[in-house]
Write an enzyme that holds these catalytic residues in place. Structure first.
Site, PDB file in Angstrom:
ATOM      1  N   SER A  60     -23.881 -59.129  64.582  1.00 35.78           N
ATOM      2  CA  SER A  60     -24.480 -59.393  63.273  1.00 35.78           C
ATOM      3  C   SER A  60     -25.258 -60.700  63.262  1.00 35.78           C
ATOM      4  CB  SER A  60     -23.390 -59.441  62.192  1.00 35.78           C
ATOM      5  OG  SER A  60     -23.954 -59.682  60.921  1.00 35.78           O
ATOM      6  N   SER A  98     -22.216 -50.618  58.384  1.00 35.83           N
ATOM      7  CA  SER A  98     -22.940 -51.219  57.262  1.00 35.83           C
ATOM      8  C   SER A  98     -22.202 -51.156  55.933  1.00 35.83           C
ATOM      9  CB  SER A  98     -24.293 -50.510  57.114  1.00 35.83           C
ATOM     10  OG  SER A  98     -25.028 -51.010  56.025  1.00 35.83           O
ATOM     11  N   ASN A  99     -22.587 -52.082  55.039  1.00 34.61           N
ATOM     12  CA  ASN A  99     -22.153 -52.027  53.644  1.00 34.61           C
ATOM     13  C   ASN A  99     -22.799 -50.865  52.903  1.00 34.61           C
ATOM     14  OD1 ASN A  99     -20.334 -54.168  53.395  1.00 34.61           O
ATOM     15  ND2 ASN A  99     -21.919 -55.660  52.906  1.00 34.61           N
ATOM     16  N   PHE A 127     -21.087 -64.647  57.879  1.00 34.05           N
ATOM     17  CA  PHE A 127     -19.886 -64.196  57.158  1.00 34.05           C
ATOM     18  C   PHE A 127     -19.320 -62.928  57.791  1.00 34.05           C
ATOM     19  CE2 PHE A 127     -23.012 -61.514  54.994  1.00 34.05           C
ATOM     20  CZ  PHE A 127     -22.323 -60.330  54.809  1.00 34.05           C
ATOM     21  N   ASP A 128     -20.181 -62.074  58.317  1.00 38.74           N
ATOM     22  CA  ASP A 128     -19.764 -60.827  58.957  1.00 38.74           C
ATOM     23  C   ASP A 128     -19.114 -61.121  60.309  1.00 38.74           C
ATOM     24  OD1 ASP A 128     -19.489 -58.104  59.322  1.00 38.74           O
ATOM     25  OD2 ASP A 128     -21.615 -57.726  59.710  1.00 38.74           O
ATOM     26  N   LYS A 141     -17.731 -55.807  53.485  1.00 39.70           N
ATOM     27  CA  LYS A 141     -17.559 -56.915  54.410  1.00 39.70           C
ATOM     28  C   LYS A 141     -17.567 -58.220  53.606  1.00 39.70           C
ATOM     29  CE  LYS A 141     -20.491 -54.705  57.948  1.00 39.70           C
ATOM     30  NZ  LYS A 141     -21.744 -54.915  58.712  1.00 39.70           N
ATOM     31  N   ASN A 155     -25.440 -62.157  60.355  1.00 36.32           N
ATOM     32  CA  ASN A 155     -24.827 -62.762  59.178  1.00 36.32           C
ATOM     33  C   ASN A 155     -23.521 -63.455  59.563  1.00 36.32           C
ATOM     34  OD1 ASN A 155     -26.714 -61.644  57.111  1.00 36.32           O
ATOM     35  ND2 ASN A 155     -25.909 -59.692  57.874  1.00 36.32           N
ATOM     36  N   ASP A 201     -24.292 -54.565  62.667  1.00 37.49           N
ATOM     37  CA  ASP A 201     -24.659 -54.714  61.265  1.00 37.49           C
ATOM     38  C   ASP A 201     -26.098 -54.209  61.107  1.00 37.49           C
ATOM     39  OD1 ASP A 201     -24.655 -55.894  58.528  1.00 37.49           O
ATOM     40  OD2 ASP A 201     -26.111 -57.252  59.444  1.00 37.49           O
ATOM     41  N   THR A 205     -29.838 -57.589  60.704  1.00 36.34           N
ATOM     42  CA  THR A 205     -29.589 -57.570  62.140  1.00 36.34           C
ATOM     43  C   THR A 205     -30.474 -56.540  62.831  1.00 36.34           C
ATOM     44  OG1 THR A 205     -27.291 -58.209  61.740  1.00 36.34           O
ATOM     45  CG2 THR A 205     -27.817 -57.314  63.920  1.00 36.34           C
ATOM     46  N   ARG A 246     -32.117 -61.105  48.463  1.00 36.31           N
ATOM     47  CA  ARG A 246     -31.147 -60.850  49.520  1.00 36.31           C
ATOM     48  C   ARG A 246     -29.869 -61.663  49.306  1.00 36.31           C
ATOM     49  NH1 ARG A 246     -28.219 -58.020  53.089  1.00 36.31           N
ATOM     50  NH2 ARG A 246     -27.875 -59.115  55.063  1.00 36.31           N
TER      51      ARG A 246
END
Length: 225
Positions: free
Chosen positions: A175, A118-119, A179-180, A151, A177, A8, A12, A41
């Site tokens: 990651s 990545s997003n 959630f990821d 994601k 994150n 990520d 990250t 963020r």
């Protein structure tokens, strides 16, 4: 077979709180800079989730700008259009965490393939990583923009595996994150949570990462072993 590590980017590899210094310069009340950066963020991620659920995909930069406008309104910081444009430009030049390059070099020296996942769009992320001195240490940049989802939609992790041509058990999502990490694990991938803050909690969903590390250098050491 060697694992393939998909990193990520925002949070990250790249320090999204790096915008705080510029916020201190731009806000009339500099004491709001830390809260502004944090809420910006959080809202950026919330907007990506909402766009995804609505089936109303927009590039991740649009989520970032929408979140900037919302945070400005919520905190009543009265940013001008020029201020907003400038902050968006700063967001495209955020710094990498100091552990990133040493970790990537150690992994690549061990023959482990490393990619960014990545997003953000491929162009935006490539430019960001280049400016941060990281792009040349990665094998590729893979973007969810190709599938027009964000994601943690299972489709993006399926696309990652298709792009890499790897089996799930050999494909790692790295990651900071949760959630990821949970999204990748739910899609059948291996996962590592980079717990950059010792007091950061992990979501109690009954899905745990395969590995938890404090930083990327610790990740590299464990992967190489």
């Amino acid at each position: 077979m060697q694992p393939v590590l998909a990193f990520d980017v925002y949070g990250t590899i790249i320090d999204t709180q790096g915008v705080t210094v510029e916020l201190e310069r731009r806000l009339s009340d500099a004491s709001k800079a830390g809260e502004f950066a944090k809420r910006w963020r959080e809202k950026q991620l919330e907007y990506s989730f909402r766009h995804g659920l609505m089936g109303a995909y927009v590039p991740f930069s649009e989520c970032t700008r929408e979140a900037l406008v919302f945070t400005d309104r919520a905190l009543q910081t009265d940013l001008s259009d020029n201020d907003r444009d400038h902050l968006m430009a700063v967001y495209a030049e955020l710094p990498a965490f100091p552990d990133v390059v040493p970790a990537l070099d150690q992994l690549r020296d061990a023959g482990i393939r490393c990619v960014a996942f990545s997003n953000g769009t491929e162009e935006a992320v490539s430019q960001l990583l280049t400016r941060a001195g990281v792009r040349s240490h990665m094998d590729a940049v893979i973007s969810v923009d190709e599938v027009k989802r964000f994601k943690p939609d299972p489709a993006v992790y399926a696309y990652l595996r298709t792009w890499l041509e790897t089996r799930p058990e050999h494909t790692w999502l790295i990651s900071s994150n949760p959630f990821d990490v949970i999204g990748a694990a739910h899609a059948g991938l291996r996962s590592a949570w980079v717990r950059r803050h010792s007091d950061a909690p992990f979501d109690p969903w009954g899905i745990e990462p395969d590995m938890t590390v404090p930083d990327l250098e610790a990740l590299a050491e464990r992967m190489v072993r």
